[in-house]
Structures are given as structure tokens and as C-alpha cells.
Design an enzyme around this catalytic site. Structure first.
Site, short mmCIF file in Angstrom:
data_model
loop_
_atom_site.label_atom_id
_atom_site.label_comp_id
_atom_site.label_asym_id
_atom_site.label_seq_id
_atom_site.Cartn_x
_atom_site.Cartn_y
_atom_site.Cartn_z
CD1 TRP A 1 1.09 0.93 -12.98
CD2 TRP A 1 2.38 2.37 -14.13
NE1 TRP A 1 0.38 2.10 -13.15
CE2 TRP A 1 1.14 3.00 -13.85
CE3 TRP A 1 3.35 3.08 -14.84
CZ2 TRP A 1 0.84 4.30 -14.26
CZ3 TRP A 1 3.06 4.38 -15.24
CH2 TRP A 1 1.83 4.98 -14.94
CG ASP B 1 8.37 4.21 -12.25
OD1 ASP B 1 8.21 5.16 -11.47
OD2 ASP B 1 7.43 3.72 -12.92
CE LYS C 1 0.87 6.58 -7.17
NZ LYS C 1 -0.26 5.89 -7.73
C1 LMR Z 1 -1.69 2.74 -10.02
O1 LMR Z 1 -0.80 1.96 -10.38
O2 LMR Z 1 -2.79 2.37 -9.63
C2 LMR Z 1 -1.42 4.22 -10.02
O3 LMR Z 1 -0.10 4.47 -10.36
C3 LMR Z 1 -2.40 4.99 -10.80
C4 LMR Z 1 -2.22 4.80 -12.29
O4 LMR Z 1 -2.07 5.82 -12.97
O5 LMR Z 1 -2.24 3.67 -12.78
#
Ligand code: LMR
Length: 396
Positions: free
Chosen positions: A130, A211, A246
Site C-alpha cells: 500500500w 495489516d 471498508k
Molecule cells: C486505498 O488504498 O485506496 C485506501 O486504503 C484509501 C487510502 O487511504 O489510501
């Protein structure tokens, strides 16, 4: 004084919403930020959440501070959901936890805790991970390293290379794992692969940092918790950053949980005092509202069943959208094999196209998704899938 600061580019994920809003193309498609959408492109409040809001309105009599650790009912309910009710660490009182502002707040609390434990701590993240993991961990002053995870050639996990990396991780280093529905790739470890990760963690002595933000969106609520439950049942120390954004649709309420499985109740008490002090130094205590709603839902059998069914129908819809996109790509003569889309899990699919192709789809067809080629599957609908498939095929 502020003249010294440079202007920063928009956030690679959140910035997409601004660009999308500014686009005047009536056929524009938003597959950017990880937010669930229904067939009409709305993100409705869950029915179970709306009912919990009604109950809360009746029962809340004060807006005084909540305790430093947050809402204990929420913490206990969410921990039982994540770990399973009879989990040994819960029965043995070995889990320290605070309610935190969203998954991001939870990740930051735990990162600050790690810094307090070991100022040289190194955190290993998957390649890719992420986008926000990287600045978040670095801002906490921790060293960052990556382990091999996704192979763009096969559009799946390169598990042998991942194992080879993990086998070199030092004792007391931290390995950040996605509990399920890997963000951004949608490529998840199988149960056998989780078993292997456990074996390596036991041999090497590294500490998993899990996570979990999409529980229930992959194979189901219990199925998605396999790795989390396996590691927390068999290792003395595990960190967990969990989110209700989510799977309860509580994005803006910022509801998360920072939990640490420790080796003993004595350590649990010490760690609890430390994470509360980290939180106090940052924002004192978390906002109350979202945690109170989750507490109401998880402690009421009728509402809980309703919520479980809502999550399940979202999961099934996303899974059917994967098949729909694949069918439309094939119908439109895609020159690339996209069959991996139906094997990936959760909200995201990693299309394995180049950043230039992603940019071209955006510029020519107003289709917005992350530059890495991550698309939000929930942004697809029966009405936009044909336009989307044609746009993708045209840039291949
Ligand atoms: C995403 O990955 O799109 C979500 O978790 C929103 C974010 O805060 O990035």
C-alpha cells in the site's frame, strides 16, 4: 518561515478523487481510492450501521471523553471477530489493544511503539505494498526494507523469492504482512503459504506486523482470518493494525484497532501502558462514534447477522465483477491474458500494465486508477464495464 517548504505532488491515491471530480467527461470511470461502490456508484451506509446509529442516538447521553484505550466493548468485539472467540491469547489475557483512528492511525501507533522498543528496528514490506505504508513507517523513524512478493510476469506471488527474502530477515526485525486481500495486488497467500511463513518466523525470530483492512472481502470473514489466527496462535509476539473503514463502510468515522499479542499478561500490561501513552502524545483518545456503532453491531446477534450478510453480498458482487471485466476484455479482443483478475482477491486488481498505459487510459478515456495499475474492482458496474474494457484494450 514556511517559505522553506516545497510544494508536494498530490497523494498517489487520494489525489485521484480530485482529478476525477474535475473531469467533465460524462462517461468518466473512477477506479481509484479503495471505497466500495454499488451498481449506481454510490457508497451507501450499511443497513446494520444505520440501525446501530438509531440505537446510539437513543442510548448516548453524554459527549464526555471516552477512556484512553477507546471503547472497550468495541475492542473486545473486534478482537473476537479478528482472532476468533476462543483464541488462547485472549483467554490468557495477552493482548494489548487500543481503538485508533482508522487503519492508518493504528499503523502509526504501532510504528511509534516499535520505535520505542528498538530505535534501529527495520520493517520489511512487500514489493509492492500500500503506497501509504512507506511514508507512514519512515515518518515514525523506522528503517524500511522490501521483500519480494508480486511477479508482474505471472501476475501472482513469487513465493520462492519471498521465502528466500524472509529467510534472511534478522531476529527482532518486523515483517509487515497483509492479512488478506493484498493492497495493491489482490494476490493473497494460500493457507499452505501462510504455514510456511509461520515456520520461517519461528526459525528466524522476526515479528509479524499484520495489516488487515479488508476482512470478509476475499473468501469470507473466517477464511480471510486464517493467516492472522495462525500466526497469533503460534508466535509469542505479533502486531495487528485493523480497520473498519471498508467492511463496516465507516471510512469517515476513522475506526481502527492497534493490537499487540504479547508473551505474557505482565508484558501485556506494560505494552498497554505504552500504546496508551503513544496515543496520548498524538491525539489523547480516539473519536467515539464509529467504534460505538461497531460495538452495537457486534454485541447484538440480529444486527451482527445482518452485517455479516451485507459483507457477504459485497464480497460476492466484487467477485462477479471480476468475472464480468474478464469476459468483456476477452469479448473486446484483449491481446493480453487477463485471467489472473478472477484469481485475485478483495477490492483490488493489479492489471500489470505500464504507467504509460495507465496514463493513456486516463487521458483518452477518463478512466482513473492508481499509476501502479491497481484498479478498484468495486468501481466497475454493468453500465460502465463495456466502456472500461474497450478503453483498456485500446491502450494495450
Ligand atoms: C486505498 O488504498 O485506496 C485506501 O486504503 C484509501 C487510502 O487511504 O489510501
Amino acid at each position: 518561515m514556511f517559505d522553506v517548504l516545497p510544494q508536494l505532488p498530490a497523494d498517489p491515491i487520494l489525489g485521484l478523487s480530485t482529478a476525477f471530480k474535475a473531469d467533465t467527461n460524462p462517461n468518466k470511470i473512477d477506479l481509484g481510492v479503495g471505497v466500495y461502490k454499488d451498481e449506481q456508484s454510490n457508497t451507501p451506509i450499511f443497513t446494520s450501521v444505520a440501525k446501530a446509529q438509531g440505537i446510539l442516538l437513543e442510548k448516548e447521553t453524554s459527549k464526555t471523553y471516552i477512556p484512553p484505550q477507546g471503547n472497550q466493548g468495541y475492542i473486545d468485539g473486534f478482537l473476537s471477530l479478528l482472532l476468533g472467540k476462543g483464541h488462547t491469547a485472549l483467554l490468557e489475557d495477552r493482548v494489548a489493544a487500543v481503538q485508533a483512528p482508522g487503519g492508518t492511525g493504528s499503523l502509526r501507533i504501532l510504528s511509534d511503539l516499535l520505535k520505542r522498543c528498538n530505535s534501529n528496528a527495520k520493517v520489511w514490506v512487500s514489493d509492492p505494498t500500500w503506497a501509504n505504508h512507506i511514508p507512514l513507517i519512515q515518518n515514525a523513524g523506522l528503517e524500511l526494507a522490501t521483500y519480494t512478493y508480486f511477479d508482474k510476469e505471472t501476475a501472482g506471488i513469487n513465493f520462492d523469492a519471498m521465502v528466500a527474502c524472509l529467510e534472511k530477515v534478522d531476529k527482532d526485525d518486523i515483517v509487515l504482512l497483509h492479512g488478506c486481500c493484498h493492497n495493491p495486488t489482490g494476490a493473497d497467500l494460500t493457507n499452505e503459504q501462510w504455514d510456511k511463513v509461520l515456520e520461517i518466523a519461528q526459525n528466524r525470530g522476526f515479528i509479524p506486523f499484520i495489516d488487515v483492512a479488508y476482512l470478509g472481502f476475499g473468501d469470507g470473514l473466517d477464511e480471510d482470518a486464517y493467516g492472522l489466527r495462525l500466526l497469533t496462535s503460534n508466535l509469542p509476539e505479533v502486531l495487528i493494525a485493523a480497520s473498519c473503514s471498508k467492511n463496516f463502510g465507516l471510512y469517515r468515522e476513522r475506526v481502527g484497532l492497534a493490537a499487540i499479542v504479547t508473551a505474557s499478561t505482565v508484558t501485556r500490561k506494560v505494552v498497554q501502558s505504552q500504546i496508551q501513552s503513544v496515543a496520548r502524545g498524538n491525539y489523547s483518545m480516539p473519536p467515539s462514534y464509529g467504534g460505538a456503532l461497531v460495538d452495537i453491531i457486534l454485541s447484538n446477534e440480529v444486527l451482527k447477522t445482518e452485517w455479516v450478510n451485507e459483507v457477504e453480498s459485497m464480497r460476492l458482487r466484487m467477485s462477479s465483477l471480476r468475472q464480468l471485466l474478464l469476459d468483456k476484455l476477452n469479448e473486446n479482443g484483449a491481446s493480453k491474458d487477463f485471467s489472473f483478475i478472477t484469481k485475485q482477491k478483495g477490492m483490488f486488481s493489479f492489471l500489470c500494465i505500464t504507467p504509460e498505459q495507465v496514463q493513456a487510459v486516463r487521458d483518452k478515456h477518463s478512466v482513473y486508477f492508481v499509476g501502479s495499475s491497481r484498479v478498484n474492482i468495486a468501481g466497475i458496474s454493468k453500465s460502465n464495464v463495456d466502456t472500461l474494457a474497450k478503453a483498456l484494450v485500446s491502450v494495450l
